[in-house]
Design a protein around this motif. Structure first.
Motif, PDB file in Angstrom:
ATOM      1  N   HIS A  92     -75.857 -29.127 -74.167  1.00  0.00           N
ATOM      2  CA  HIS A  92     -76.146 -30.425 -74.782  1.00  0.00           C
ATOM      3  C   HIS A  92     -77.009 -30.219 -76.021  1.00  0.00           C
ATOM      4  O   HIS A  92     -77.967 -29.442 -76.001  1.00  0.00           O
ATOM      5  N   ASP A  93     -76.660 -30.921 -77.083  1.00  0.00           N
ATOM      6  CA  ASP A  93     -77.414 -30.861 -78.331  1.00  0.00           C
ATOM      7  C   ASP A  93     -78.444 -31.988 -78.325  1.00  0.00           C
ATOM      8  O   ASP A  93     -78.095 -33.164 -78.424  1.00  0.00           O
ATOM      9  N   LEU A  94     -79.706 -31.604 -78.218  1.00  0.00           N
ATOM     10  CA  LEU A  94     -80.777 -32.596 -78.145  1.00  0.00           C
ATOM     11  C   LEU A  94     -81.176 -33.152 -79.505  1.00  0.00           C
ATOM     12  O   LEU A  94     -81.946 -34.108 -79.587  1.00  0.00           O
ATOM     13  N   SER A  95     -80.650 -32.562 -80.566  1.00  0.00           N
ATOM     14  CA  SER A  95     -81.048 -32.999 -81.908  1.00  0.00           C
ATOM     15  C   SER A  95     -80.542 -34.392 -82.241  1.00  0.00           C
ATOM     16  O   SER A  95     -81.028 -35.017 -83.195  1.00  0.00           O
ATOM     17  N   ASP A  96     -79.563 -34.902 -81.475  1.00  0.00           N
ATOM     18  CA  ASP A  96     -79.066 -36.254 -81.759  1.00  0.00           C
ATOM     19  C   ASP A  96     -79.908 -37.336 -81.075  1.00  0.00           C
ATOM     20  O   ASP A  96     -79.607 -38.524 -81.186  1.00  0.00           O
ATOM     21  N   GLY A  97     -80.957 -36.933 -80.349  1.00  0.00           N
ATOM     22  CA  GLY A  97     -81.862 -37.890 -79.736  1.00  0.00           C
ATOM     23  C   GLY A  97     -81.547 -38.262 -78.306  1.00  0.00           C
ATOM     24  O   GLY A  97     -82.362 -38.888 -77.626  1.00  0.00           O
ATOM     25  N   THR A  98     -80.364 -37.910 -77.820  1.00  0.00           N
ATOM     26  CA  THR A  98     -80.010 -38.236 -76.444  1.00  0.00           C
ATOM     27  C   THR A  98     -80.439 -37.115 -75.493  1.00  0.00           C
ATOM     28  O   THR A  98     -80.637 -35.973 -75.910  1.00  0.00           O
ATOM     29  N   VAL A  99     -80.588 -37.484 -74.229  1.00  0.00           N
ATOM     30  CA  VAL A  99     -80.890 -36.494 -73.193  1.00  0.00           C
ATOM     31  C   VAL A  99     -79.830 -36.602 -72.094  1.00  0.00           C
ATOM     32  O   VAL A  99     -79.332 -37.695 -71.813  1.00  0.00           O
ATOM     33  N   PRO A 100     -79.489 -35.475 -71.484  1.00  0.00           N
ATOM     34  CA  PRO A 100     -78.421 -35.463 -70.477  1.00  0.00           C
ATOM     35  C   PRO A 100     -78.900 -35.965 -69.122  1.00  0.00           C
ATOM     36  O   PRO A 100     -79.324 -35.190 -68.258  1.00  0.00           O
ATOM     37  N   VAL A 101     -78.812 -37.257 -68.933  1.00  0.00           N
ATOM     38  CA  VAL A 101     -79.228 -37.889 -67.681  1.00  0.00           C
ATOM     39  C   VAL A 101     -77.994 -38.464 -66.986  1.00  0.00           C
ATOM     40  O   VAL A 101     -77.182 -39.139 -67.617  1.00  0.00           O
ATOM     41  N   VAL A 102     -77.859 -38.189 -65.702  1.00  0.00           N
ATOM     42  CA  VAL A 102     -76.710 -38.679 -64.949  1.00  0.00           C
ATOM     43  C   VAL A 102     -76.700 -40.208 -64.966  1.00  0.00           C
ATOM     44  O   VAL A 102     -77.741 -40.852 -64.825  1.00  0.00           O
ATOM     45  N   THR A 103     -75.523 -40.790 -65.199  1.00  0.00           N
ATOM     46  CA  THR A 103     -75.398 -42.247 -65.251  1.00  0.00           C
ATOM     47  C   THR A 103     -74.515 -42.797 -64.133  1.00  0.00           C
ATOM     48  O   THR A 103     -74.472 -44.006 -63.936  1.00  0.00           O
ATOM     49  N   THR A 104     -73.809 -41.926 -63.419  1.00  0.00           N
ATOM     50  CA  THR A 104     -72.939 -42.391 -62.332  1.00  0.00           C
ATOM     51  C   THR A 104     -73.723 -42.657 -61.051  1.00  0.00           C
ATOM     52  O   THR A 104     -73.141 -43.017 -60.023  1.00  0.00           O
ATOM     53  N   LYS A 105     -75.026 -42.465 -61.110  1.00  0.00           N
ATOM     54  CA  LYS A 105     -75.944 -42.912 -60.071  1.00  0.00           C
ATOM     55  C   LYS A 105     -77.319 -43.037 -60.733  1.00  0.00           C
ATOM     56  O   LYS A 105     -77.523 -42.547 -61.846  1.00  0.00           O
TER      57      LYS A 105
END
Length: 284
Positions: free
Chosen positions: A37-50
């Motif tokens: 995951h590229d964190l430079s775009d401001g997003t963080v990899p957090v699960v969303t299906t729960k």
């Protein structure tokens, strides 16, 4: 989320049933997977299906970075993930090295912040060395923090699952490669993935660098037998949502700040939209 679902489907389609003597449960297992995951775009990899209890995940990593050795210290931060392994693990309860209630032994942050020396050598504070180097623009290709000491696993309530983090600096861009020996894919993995992102983000902030790409390498990836039907019938069929961003208090500027006054109130997960929580069994 697509990568998480793809690996989950791979476990269901290709996994092999393996017996586990420590837990007494079988696992549906595959070997080898990587998240990027590229964190430079401001997003963080957090699960969303729960729903992910993200504060507990960050609190746990903060406790590691502080070198905590007691489940009570983690509870004070708002993290309860070590209560069972410290106090309900039968093998650990009978271990002569256990110091008493809540003691976790020599695992994770204890090794990361004070890797035992040999004979007269002083313990090595791995994370402090990394922070000092990166703050000065130094990358000797050995900016490595491991939570694993192969000769001391018998003195830990649980040998580190996510055991090693390797930082790399290209100009002002900071990267991390993290390695995990064992991945409880339904319950632990979403925690661990956010923790890698947090570790890169917070290290970049206190060293004055820019967080770039995180890669999270998994070795033994599995679903416990009491998780498989829940994962297959509930989580894997849910539609992923947009990823959130993590807001970190800009006043956190040093390792000393992390060690002293920082609390979970210094972090905010912004625009986190998710499906309802799923209760997976926890296996000790």
């Amino acid at each position: 989320m697509k990568a998480y679902i793809d690996i989950g489907r791979r476990i269901l389609d290709e996994g092999v049933w393996i017996s586990n003597t420590r837990t007494g449960q079988k696992t549906l297992t595959v070997i080898g997977a990587t998240f990027e995951h590229d964190l430079s775009d401001g997003t963080v990899p957090v699960v969303t299906t729960k729903k992910l209890f993200w504060k507990s995940a960050i609190a746990e990593m903060l406790g590691y970075l502080r070198g905590y050795s007691s489940a009570a210290q983690f509870r004070a931060l708002g993290c309860n993930t070590w209560n069972a392994n410290a106090n309900d693990n039968k093998a650990w309860l009978g271990n002569p090295h256990r110091l008493g209630k809540d003691d976790m032994g020599l695992c994770y942050g204890v090794i990361g912040r004070a890797f035992p020396g040999i004979e007269d050598d002083k313990p090595l504070d791995q994370y402090k060395k990394i922070v000092t180097d990166l703050s000065n623009g130094i990358d000797d290709r050995r900016e490595i923090m491991t939570f694993n000491h192969p000769n001391l696993t018998h003195r830990a309530c649980l040998p580190a699952c996510m055991h090693t983090h390797h930082f790399n600096l290209l100009g002002d861009d900071l990267y991390i490669e993290s390695y995990q020996r064992s991945s409880d894919f339904a319950l632990g993995q979403p925690f661990n993935h956010l923790q890698v992102a947090f570790l890169l983000l917070i290290t970049a902030q206190i060293t004055g660098k820019k967080a770039s790409i995180m890669r999270h390498h998994l070795s033994n990836v599995h679903l416990y037998e009491n998780q498989v039907e829940i994962f297959k019938n509930q989580q894997i069929n849910r539609e992923p949502m947009a990823l959130p961003s993590l807001k970190i208090n800009p006043n956190i500027k040093s390792l000393e700040d992390l060690e002293t006054w920082v609390t979970m109130e210094d972090f905010e997960l912004v625009n986190y939209k998710h499906h309802e929580a799923i209760k997976y069994p926890f296996t000790i």
